[in-house]
Design a protein around this motif. Structure first.
Motif, PDB file in Angstrom:
ATOM      1  N   UNK A  95       0.837  -1.204   0.000  1.00 43.53           N
ATOM      2  CA  UNK A  95       0.000   0.000   0.000  1.00 43.53           C
ATOM      3  C   UNK A  95       0.869   1.250   0.000  1.00 43.53           C
ATOM      4  N   UNK A  96       1.993   1.187   0.711  1.00 44.63           N
ATOM      5  CA  UNK A  96       2.915   2.330   0.719  1.00 44.63           C
ATOM      6  C   UNK A  96       3.587   2.523  -0.627  1.00 44.63           C
ATOM      7  N   UNK A  97       4.060   1.433  -1.219  1.00 50.93           N
ATOM      8  CA  UNK A  97       4.734   1.509  -2.521  1.00 50.93           C
ATOM      9  C   UNK A  97       3.756   1.929  -3.617  1.00 50.93           C
ATOM     10  N   UNK A  98       2.518   1.423  -3.529  1.00 55.23           N
ATOM     11  CA  UNK A  98       1.509   1.728  -4.541  1.00 55.23           C
ATOM     12  C   UNK A  98       0.780   3.038  -4.316  1.00 55.23           C
ATOM     13  N   UNK A  99       1.206   3.809  -3.322  1.00 58.79           N
ATOM     14  CA  UNK A  99       0.549   5.075  -2.981  1.00 58.79           C
ATOM     15  C   UNK A  99      -0.946   4.897  -2.737  1.00 58.79           C
ATOM     16  N   UNK A 100      -1.311   3.816  -2.068  1.00 57.53           N
ATOM     17  CA  UNK A 100      -2.705   3.583  -1.730  1.00 57.53           C
ATOM     18  C   UNK A 100      -3.037   2.110  -1.769  1.00 57.53           C
ATOM     19  N   UNK A 101      -4.244   1.805  -1.369  1.00 59.95           N
ATOM     20  CA  UNK A 101      -4.698   0.424  -1.304  1.00 59.95           C
ATOM     21  C   UNK A 101      -5.820   0.197  -2.319  1.00 59.95           C
ATOM     22  N   UNK A 102      -6.344  -1.016  -2.310  1.00 64.64           N
ATOM     23  CA  UNK A 102      -7.390  -1.332  -3.286  1.00 64.64           C
ATOM     24  C   UNK A 102      -8.640  -0.493  -3.093  1.00 64.64           C
ATOM     25  N   UNK A 118      -6.328   2.890 -12.220  1.00 65.81           N
ATOM     26  CA  UNK A 118      -6.715   1.751 -13.058  1.00 65.81           C
ATOM     27  C   UNK A 118      -5.538   0.793 -13.192  1.00 65.81           C
ATOM     28  N   UNK A 119      -4.353   1.326 -13.464  1.00 60.46           N
ATOM     29  CA  UNK A 119      -3.158   0.493 -13.577  1.00 60.46           C
ATOM     30  C   UNK A 119      -2.854  -0.184 -12.242  1.00 60.46           C
ATOM     31  N   UNK A 120      -2.908   0.579 -11.154  1.00 61.54           N
ATOM     32  CA  UNK A 120      -2.626   0.014  -9.830  1.00 61.54           C
ATOM     33  C   UNK A 120      -3.590  -1.121  -9.500  1.00 61.54           C
ATOM     34  N   UNK A 121      -4.876  -0.932  -9.773  1.00 64.06           N
ATOM     35  CA  UNK A 121      -5.863  -1.970  -9.480  1.00 64.06           C
ATOM     36  C   UNK A 121      -5.627  -3.212 -10.323  1.00 64.06           C
ATOM     37  N   UNK A 122      -5.277  -3.030 -11.586  1.00 63.06           N
ATOM     38  CA  UNK A 122      -4.950  -4.184 -12.438  1.00 63.06           C
ATOM     39  C   UNK A 122      -3.739  -4.941 -11.892  1.00 63.06           C
ATOM     40  N   UNK A 123      -2.741  -4.207 -11.426  1.00 64.61           N
ATOM     41  CA  UNK A 123      -1.561  -4.850 -10.832  1.00 64.61           C
ATOM     42  C   UNK A 123      -1.952  -5.576  -9.552  1.00 64.61           C
ATOM     43  N   UNK A 124      -2.748  -4.938  -8.689  1.00 68.20           N
ATOM     44  CA  UNK A 124      -3.201  -5.593  -7.449  1.00 68.20           C
ATOM     45  C   UNK A 124      -3.901  -6.916  -7.766  1.00 68.20           C
TER      46      UNK A 124
END
Length: 139
Positions: A95-102, A118-124
């Motif tokens: 969450x820290x690296x991704x600048x947020x959580x799902x 959108x990119x972050x959620x796809x990666x998650x």
């Protein structure tokens, strides 16, 4: 495996989306749980009360739902305490690296059409799928 219509999941998703929308409309804040909790630990000016109430409401709402629906926590886990703690630590680091959580990226960011979210959620979701595959088939 039989598919059943996930009414409770649909209702939960609608409630989370509505809560995120209301927080954005009335407070101008994004309902990302990691950001809300992080801000509760080191609050800024005039931030503590709404963050505390949000977290209390989230925990209280879950508890109330369990009481009303008669749901109980699972009493057995298929992982050791060390693995569970390590998983929690990795989620926090992610969450820290991704600048947020799902919740922040998946619910609020996608709703705002944020490319980063959108990119972050796809990666998650991809990492979650890979993790489940490894857990079920390789360990």
């Amino acid at each position: 495996m039989e598919f059943t219509i996930p009414w409770s999941s649909l209702l939960g998703g609608m409630l989370m989306g509505s809560a995120g929308l209301l927080l954005l409309l009335f407070n101008g804040k994004i309902a990302g749980i990691s950001g809300i909790l992080g801000g509760l630990i080191s609050p800024g000016r005039n931030d503590f009360l709404w963050r505390l109430l949000f977290i209390i409401g989230m925990i209280g709402g879950g508890w109330l739902s369990m009481q009303i629906l008669g749901i109980t926590f699972p009493e057995t886990y298929n992982a050791s305490t060390l693995i569970i703690l390590l998983a929690g630590l990795l989620v926090g680091i992610g969450a820290g690296v991704g600048n947020g959580c799902t919740s922040g990226h998946g619910i609020c960011g996608i709703g705002r059409l944020s490319i980063r979210s959108i990119v972050a959620t796809c990666v998650f979701m991809a990492i979650a799928g890979i993790t489940v595959f490894i857990r079920l088939h390789m360990v």
